[in-house]
Design a protein around this motif. Structure first.
Motif, PDB file in Angstrom:
ATOM      1  N   ASP A 114      -8.063 -37.154   5.444  1.00  0.00           N
ATOM      2  CA  ASP A 114      -8.259 -36.195   4.355  1.00  0.00           C
ATOM      3  C   ASP A 114      -7.321 -36.434   3.174  1.00  0.00           C
ATOM      4  O   ASP A 114      -7.390 -35.721   2.173  1.00  0.00           O
ATOM      5  CB  ASP A 114      -8.054 -34.762   4.869  1.00  0.00           C
ATOM      6  N   ALA A 115      -6.474 -37.444   3.279  1.00  0.00           N
ATOM      7  CA  ALA A 115      -5.529 -37.736   2.205  1.00  0.00           C
ATOM      8  C   ALA A 115      -6.266 -38.290   0.993  1.00  0.00           C
ATOM      9  O   ALA A 115      -7.367 -38.846   1.105  1.00  0.00           O
ATOM     10  CB  ALA A 115      -4.473 -38.725   2.686  1.00  0.00           C
ATOM     11  N   PRO A 116      -5.680 -38.160  -0.196  1.00  0.00           N
ATOM     12  CA  PRO A 116      -6.314 -38.741  -1.388  1.00  0.00           C
ATOM     13  C   PRO A 116      -6.380 -40.266  -1.294  1.00  0.00           C
ATOM     14  O   PRO A 116      -5.557 -40.899  -0.627  1.00  0.00           O
ATOM     15  CB  PRO A 116      -5.420 -38.280  -2.534  1.00  0.00           C
ATOM     16  N   ALA A 117      -7.342 -40.846  -1.982  1.00  0.00           N
ATOM     17  CA  ALA A 117      -7.550 -42.293  -1.938  1.00  0.00           C
ATOM     18  C   ALA A 117      -6.308 -43.064  -2.371  1.00  0.00           C
ATOM     19  O   ALA A 117      -6.023 -44.147  -1.856  1.00  0.00           O
ATOM     20  CB  ALA A 117      -8.739 -42.673  -2.807  1.00  0.00           C
ATOM     21  N   ASP A 118      -5.553 -42.493  -3.320  1.00  0.00           N
ATOM     22  CA  ASP A 118      -4.382 -43.207  -3.824  1.00  0.00           C
ATOM     23  C   ASP A 118      -3.374 -43.512  -2.729  1.00  0.00           C
ATOM     24  O   ASP A 118      -2.607 -44.487  -2.833  1.00  0.00           O
ATOM     25  CB  ASP A 118      -3.713 -42.397  -4.935  1.00  0.00           C
ATOM     26  N   GLU A 119      -3.366 -42.697  -1.685  1.00  0.00           N
ATOM     27  CA  GLU A 119      -2.431 -42.963  -0.593  1.00  0.00           C
ATOM     28  C   GLU A 119      -2.756 -44.290   0.091  1.00  0.00           C
ATOM     29  O   GLU A 119      -1.856 -45.046   0.472  1.00  0.00           O
ATOM     30  CB  GLU A 119      -2.467 -41.813   0.414  1.00  0.00           C
ATOM     31  N   LEU A 120      -4.038 -44.577   0.216  1.00  0.00           N
ATOM     32  CA  LEU A 120      -4.440 -45.849   0.800  1.00  0.00           C
ATOM     33  C   LEU A 120      -4.080 -47.010  -0.123  1.00  0.00           C
ATOM     34  O   LEU A 120      -3.536 -48.035   0.320  1.00  0.00           O
ATOM     35  CB  LEU A 120      -5.940 -45.851   1.084  1.00  0.00           C
ATOM     36  N   PHE A 121      -4.346 -46.852  -1.417  1.00  0.00           N
ATOM     37  CA  PHE A 121      -4.071 -47.946  -2.348  1.00  0.00           C
ATOM     38  C   PHE A 121      -2.572 -48.205  -2.469  1.00  0.00           C
ATOM     39  O   PHE A 121      -2.143 -49.358  -2.590  1.00  0.00           O
ATOM     40  CB  PHE A 121      -4.700 -47.648  -3.707  1.00  0.00           C
ATOM     41  N   ASP A 122      -1.766 -47.133  -2.417  1.00  0.00           N
ATOM     42  CA  ASP A 122      -0.315 -47.323  -2.442  1.00  0.00           C
ATOM     43  C   ASP A 122       0.153 -48.068  -1.195  1.00  0.00           C
ATOM     44  O   ASP A 122       1.053 -48.925  -1.259  1.00  0.00           O
ATOM     45  CB  ASP A 122       0.385 -45.962  -2.523  1.00  0.00           C
ATOM     46  N   THR A 123      -0.459 -47.750  -0.052  1.00  0.00           N
ATOM     47  CA  THR A 123      -0.110 -48.428   1.197  1.00  0.00           C
ATOM     48  C   THR A 123      -0.430 -49.914   1.109  1.00  0.00           C
ATOM     49  O   THR A 123       0.384 -50.768   1.498  1.00  0.00           O
ATOM     50  CB  THR A 123      -0.873 -47.791   2.374  1.00  0.00           C
ATOM     51  N   VAL A 124      -1.612 -50.242   0.609  1.00  0.00           N
ATOM     52  CA  VAL A 124      -2.004 -51.649   0.478  1.00  0.00           C
ATOM     53  C   VAL A 124      -1.063 -52.380  -0.472  1.00  0.00           C
ATOM     54  O   VAL A 124      -0.647 -53.520  -0.204  1.00  0.00           O
ATOM     55  CB  VAL A 124      -3.463 -51.756   0.003  1.00  0.00           C
ATOM     56  N   GLU A 125      -0.677 -51.718  -1.552  1.00  0.00           N
ATOM     57  CA  GLU A 125       0.238 -52.354  -2.508  1.00  0.00           C
ATOM     58  C   GLU A 125       1.582 -52.656  -1.846  1.00  0.00           C
ATOM     59  O   GLU A 125       2.154 -53.734  -2.051  1.00  0.00           O
ATOM     60  CB  GLU A 125       0.436 -51.436  -3.721  1.00  0.00           C
ATOM     61  N   ASP A 126       2.072 -51.707  -1.044  1.00  0.00           N
ATOM     62  CA  ASP A 126       3.342 -51.937  -0.348  1.00  0.00           C
ATOM     63  C   ASP A 126       3.229 -53.120   0.616  1.00  0.00           C
ATOM     64  O   ASP A 126       4.159 -53.938   0.725  1.00  0.00           O
ATOM     65  CB  ASP A 126       3.744 -50.685   0.429  1.00  0.00           C
ATOM     66  N   LEU A 127       2.111 -53.210   1.320  1.00  0.00           N
ATOM     67  CA  LEU A 127       1.915 -54.313   2.262  1.00  0.00           C
ATOM     68  C   LEU A 127       1.768 -55.647   1.523  1.00  0.00           C
ATOM     69  O   LEU A 127       2.239 -56.685   2.001  1.00  0.00           O
ATOM     70  CB  LEU A 127       0.693 -54.047   3.138  1.00  0.00           C
ATOM     71  N   ASN A 128       1.123 -55.617   0.364  1.00  0.00           N
ATOM     72  CA  ASN A 128       1.020 -56.827  -0.456  1.00  0.00           C
ATOM     73  C   ASN A 128       2.407 -57.364  -0.808  1.00  0.00           C
ATOM     74  O   ASN A 128       2.632 -58.583  -0.865  1.00  0.00           O
ATOM     75  CB  ASN A 128       0.254 -56.540  -1.750  1.00  0.00           C
TER      76      ASN A 128
END
Length: 297
Positions: free
Chosen positions: A71-85
């Motif tokens: 249920d989290a906002p989409a930006d949480e996923l994109f921030d996670t991917v950026e950190d992993l990148n």
């Protein structure tokens, strides 16, 4: 007699062969790292991610798992991917599909660093595959190539039919089969839900790859005698079992066995290979990112 192509055994061989590459990286102080990201409460997705993490542990790959609130906002996923990148200890990133409604799947695929895109779905990697210079082959089609190789199936000059046109299996599989080189050079037809008289195509095929996601819709009457049949489907159907269901493929195994020259079972065919090739791509990514040459099986 129909030969049963044992995906479990072939996958085990690949994992064993990868060990030399993993050891070579370890000698240089590098441990391949695979990050899995789950933003879903789908039980099947949870199971898949758990199996992938277990595979990593068994072969010595560092598994990093990130689980996000669906249920989290989409930006949480994109921030996670950026950190992993940006994390140098993460060599491969896998965002488990399907995603929740609020997330744009295409944007997710574009957001993963192409050098860490071990699924091979970033547009850059798709383009490289089509151009005949893949960085990473998508795991399921690559695994199918390995199964064909293990069974001694000659693709050069063969008539191949791919049933299904998904970006995960159908399209990349067709591209691999038509490429110049080993396990390519096939004359390839792609069929799908709008194909008229599917059986007319499959009966002419030396190789049939069923990846449409429809339970047992291809039967023995639709196959050429001696054809090689690769069944990608994993479908849950009601059955009188303890679980109340059983898993079947896109091919009616009972009627196909005896007509086909070789066939993959469900389960135990393509599924184990998909996971093995994910490990393969992660090891390859680690070698390339760290500038260390590794010999891959």
């Amino acid at each position: 007699m129909t030969d049963i192509i044992d995906g479990d055994a072939v996958a085990a061989d690949i994992r064993a062969d990868l060990q030399d590459s993993i050891d070579a990286l370890a000698d240089e102080g590098v441990r391949p790292g695979l990050a899995t990201v789950l933003m879903s409460d789908d039980p099947a997705s949870e199971t898949y991610v758990s199996m992938k993490q277990r595979d990593c542990e068994e072969v010595g790959i560092e598994g990093i798992h990130v689980e996000l609130d669906p249920d989290a906002p989409a930006d949480e996923l994109f921030d996670t991917v950026e950190d992993l990148n940006d994390d140098p200890e993460v060599h491969g990133i896998l965002v488990q599909m399907p995603l929740v409604e609020q997330v744009d799947t295409r944007r997710v695929l574009r957001s993963v660093d192409p050098e860490k895109d071990v699924d091979g779905f970033h547009p850059e990697n798709v383009g490289r595959l089509v151009a005949g210079n893949p960085r990473f082959k998508p795991c399921t089609p690559h695994g199918i190539q390995k199964l064909l190789e293990s069974a001694g199936v000659e693709t050069e000059g063969a008539e191949a039919v791919v049933v299904g046109r998904s970006m995960i299996v159908g399209k990349p599989m067709a591209n691999l089969l038509i490429q110049k080189g080993p396990l390519g050079n096939a004359t390839t037809t792609v069929c799908h839900s709008r194909t008229e008289d599917l059986a007319a195509h499959t009966r002419e095929a030396d190789i049939v790859i069923a990846a449409a996601g429809a339970p047992e819709f291809i039967d023995g009457s639709m196959l050429k005698e001696g054809a090689t049949v690769i069944d990608v489907g994993v479908n849950r159907v009601d059955a009188d079992t303890d679980k109340g269901y059983e898993l079947v493929g896109d091919v009616d195994f009972e009627s196909a066995e005896g007509v086909a020259g070789a066939i993959t079972p469900v389960p135990g065919g393509v599924g184990p290979m998909t996971r093995a090739m994910l490990l393969y791509n992660t090891v390859k990514a680690a070698g390339e990112q760290e500038g260390i040459a590794v010999d891959l099986p």
